[in-house]
Write a protein that holds these residues in place. Sequence first.
Motif, PDB file in Angstrom:
ATOM      1  N   ILE A  52      -0.805  -7.462  -2.590  1.00 48.16           N
ATOM      2  CA  ILE A  52      -1.955  -7.070  -3.410  1.00 48.16           C
ATOM      3  C   ILE A  52      -2.674  -5.846  -2.837  1.00 48.16           C
ATOM      4  O   ILE A  52      -3.304  -5.112  -3.583  1.00 48.16           O
ATOM      5  N   PRO A  57      -4.598  -5.702  -7.642  1.00 51.55           N
ATOM      6  CA  PRO A  57      -4.692  -7.085  -8.109  1.00 51.55           C
ATOM      7  C   PRO A  57      -3.499  -7.460  -8.994  1.00 51.55           C
ATOM      8  O   PRO A  57      -3.043  -6.665  -9.808  1.00 51.55           O
ATOM      9  N   LEU A  63       2.604 -13.023  -8.436  1.00 52.13           N
ATOM     10  CA  LEU A  63       2.602 -13.146  -6.973  1.00 52.13           C
ATOM     11  C   LEU A  63       3.481 -14.305  -6.515  1.00 52.13           C
ATOM     12  O   LEU A  63       4.242 -14.162  -5.557  1.00 52.13           O
ATOM     13  N   ALA A 102      -7.076 -10.541  -6.113  1.00 52.11           N
ATOM     14  CA  ALA A 102      -7.370  -9.226  -5.545  1.00 52.11           C
ATOM     15  C   ALA A 102      -7.724  -9.364  -4.071  1.00 52.11           C
ATOM     16  O   ALA A 102      -8.314 -10.367  -3.654  1.00 52.11           O
TER      17      ALA A 102
END
Length: 163
Positions: A52, A57, A63, A102
Amino acid sequence: MISPEEQADDVEDDLVEAVLAGSRAVVGISVRSLADALESLTLQQYRVLVLICARGPLRSGALAAAIGVHPSTFTRAVDRLVAAGWVTREDNPDTRREVLVAPTDKARVLVDAVLERRRAEFEAVLERLDEQDRDHVREGFTRFAAAAGDVDLTEATALGYES
């Protein structure tokens, strides 16, 4: 008498051993640069921070896929990162149905410190070489990287490389 083919095999074995020795040195530097970070984070958590910090973000699902874990498992991991002040959750300004993970300033400082420590250690090693040897290292690594091809970012982040 050793045949030309056997001599070629011996040369290749020496070459492979030299590359393995060099790779152990590079991995050792990478691991040492992570030592402080891994006192407060797991390697998987650090990988998330690198991703990140490098990409900005990202959605939790993206992710989770990038580091190879199930989204439900990842949600709990993000909860721990939020609680420790490493990341925040924020609404995606493009579609408010999505939540983005983020990095905080604390995360950026840590990732930058690891990368700076790694860079400094590589510089120290290279300074111990004379100019001609540094040129050989540059040429060798450039050619080796080209022959190896692109490394998947997910693989690279296992040791905290951004790219």
